[in-house]
Design an enzyme around this catalytic site. Structure first.
Site, PDB file in Angstrom:
ATOM      1  N   HIS A 196      56.199  35.990   6.505  1.00  0.00           N
ATOM      2  CA  HIS A 196      57.472  35.882   7.235  1.00  0.00           C
ATOM      3  C   HIS A 196      58.186  34.557   6.950  1.00  0.00           C
ATOM      4  O   HIS A 196      58.730  33.926   7.845  1.00  0.00           O
ATOM      5  CB  HIS A 196      57.255  36.095   8.743  1.00  0.00           C
ATOM      6  CG  HIS A 196      56.350  35.111   9.421  1.00  0.00           C
ATOM      7  ND1 HIS A 196      55.563  35.455  10.497  1.00  0.00           N
ATOM      8  CD2 HIS A 196      56.108  33.792   9.210  1.00  0.00           C
ATOM      9  CE1 HIS A 196      54.880  34.407  10.927  1.00  0.00           C
ATOM     10  NE2 HIS A 196      55.214  33.386  10.157  1.00  0.00           N
ATOM     11  N   HIS A 219      57.553  29.813  16.497  1.00  0.00           N
ATOM     12  CA  HIS A 219      57.675  28.496  15.855  1.00  0.00           C
ATOM     13  C   HIS A 219      58.471  27.555  16.762  1.00  0.00           C
ATOM     14  O   HIS A 219      59.536  27.070  16.390  1.00  0.00           O
ATOM     15  CB  HIS A 219      58.331  28.632  14.488  1.00  0.00           C
ATOM     16  CG  HIS A 219      57.608  29.541  13.542  1.00  0.00           C
ATOM     17  ND1 HIS A 219      57.710  30.926  13.618  1.00  0.00           N
ATOM     18  CD2 HIS A 219      56.761  29.285  12.520  1.00  0.00           C
ATOM     19  CE1 HIS A 219      56.966  31.471  12.660  1.00  0.00           C
ATOM     20  NE2 HIS A 219      56.383  30.501  11.984  1.00  0.00           N
ATOM     21  N   HIS A 277      49.294  28.862   2.247  1.00  0.00           N
ATOM     22  CA  HIS A 277      50.328  27.841   2.158  1.00  0.00           C
ATOM     23  C   HIS A 277      49.991  26.671   3.076  1.00  0.00           C
ATOM     24  O   HIS A 277      49.294  26.816   4.069  1.00  0.00           O
ATOM     25  CB  HIS A 277      51.722  28.387   2.480  1.00  0.00           C
ATOM     26  CG  HIS A 277      51.938  28.894   3.876  1.00  0.00           C
ATOM     27  ND1 HIS A 277      51.206  29.902   4.451  1.00  0.00           N
ATOM     28  CD2 HIS A 277      52.851  28.541   4.829  1.00  0.00           C
ATOM     29  CE1 HIS A 277      51.646  30.154   5.666  1.00  0.00           C
ATOM     30  NE2 HIS A 277      52.638  29.338   5.923  1.00  0.00           N
TER      31      HIS A 277
END
Length: 283
Positions: free
Chosen positions: A12, A59, A197
């Protein structure tokens, strides 16, 4: 009876949303990534789910370090796109399914999962980017997502996140909940985030194709083994943000043991992230 027909997993990455919103999907950097979702858009248009249970992580849009639920389910009628600092994404408001969401909350809590019930929250790129990848960007003349969405936010930001095994078992509990819901609904469950990542420090930009490929393989061949991966292995092999992959295990736990892989896609780079995607259908 409601039934889970399929599971979807996808990264995402926020830059993907920006590329869509700014009309850059056909630029040389981005075109190979978006081409990898063409099959998925055709597939889901044929499947026509009534509801998607979408597992993602917030987030710092709906939650902050002042309040960090491990698992939080959105039970509201709707969820507006969040302003993440540059304005909300130009995507439709997400329509929830309160009846099924409350049923899942009740069932999982009685199965001893401490689910936080959320009746008001905004949703950020963690939820809206997967919707854009799978459904495309809705036209202004028909500005709504083609199905209802139940947001399920997981803490993978502040240590300690839930273990892969806990997420796997939550997926199994969600399947039990859905299958005990009387109305006839076609439900999908999506796990989002990842793949390898790291956004900061000396290893920023880390990509581990071998680990990512093995994880994709495991979702089909031996998902129970993936549930045993410890936190430290995610950090070592997939980077500090690779822990987002535990959310894929909620999706996989909600499917049958013999769920069939029908599509897979992997691409690097997208921003500084490895993008992974898989579709699994229940028999």
């Amino acid at each position: 009876m409601a039934r889970i027909v399929a599971g979807v997993a996808t990264s995402h990455v926020p830059a993907i949303g920006a590329a869509i919103d700014q009309g850059k999907t056909q630029e040389p950097y981005w075109q190979p990534l978006f081409a990898g979702f063409e099959f998925s858009k055709r597939w889901i248009a044929e499947q026509k789910p009534d509801v998607v249970v979408l597992v993602y992580n917030d987030h710092a849009s709906a939650f902050s370090l002042e309040l960090i639920p491990t698992f939080a389910i959105g039970c509201a009628e709707s969820f507006a796109p969040a302003d993440e600092g540059w304005g909300p994404r130009p995507v439709p408001v997400v329509e929830g399914h309160p009846e099924l969401a409350w049923h899942i909350a009740q069932s999982t809590i009685l199965d001893e999962f401490d689910m936080t019930i959320v009746n008001r929250m905004e949703v950020d790129h963690g939820l809206t980017v997967p919707l854009s990848l799978m459904f495309g960007q809705p036209a202004a003349s028909n500005f709504h997502w083609p199905c209802k969405v139940i947001p399920l936010a997981v803490n993978v930001v502040q240590y300690p996140p839930p273990t892969g095994n806990r997420c796997w078992n939550l997926g199994r509990a969600i399947r039990k909940a859905v299958e005990s819901f009387e109305p006839d609904l076609k439900v999908m469950i999506w796990g989002t985030g990842g793949m390898s990542h790291q956004l900061q420090g000396p290893r920023a930009g880390l990509i581990n194709r071998a680990f990512d490929t093995a994880f994709l393989d495991g979702l089909t061949r031996d998902p129970a083994a993936l549930a045993r991966i410890p936190h430290l292995d995610y950090v070592r092999e997939a980077g500090s943000e690779g822990i987002e992959l535990v959310m894929w295990l909620i999706m996989r736990g909600a499917l049958a043991a013999d769920a069939r892989e029908i599509y897979r896609f992997y691409h690097v780079p997208a921003s500084n992230t490895a993008v992974g995607h898989i579709i699994l259908e229940n028999p």
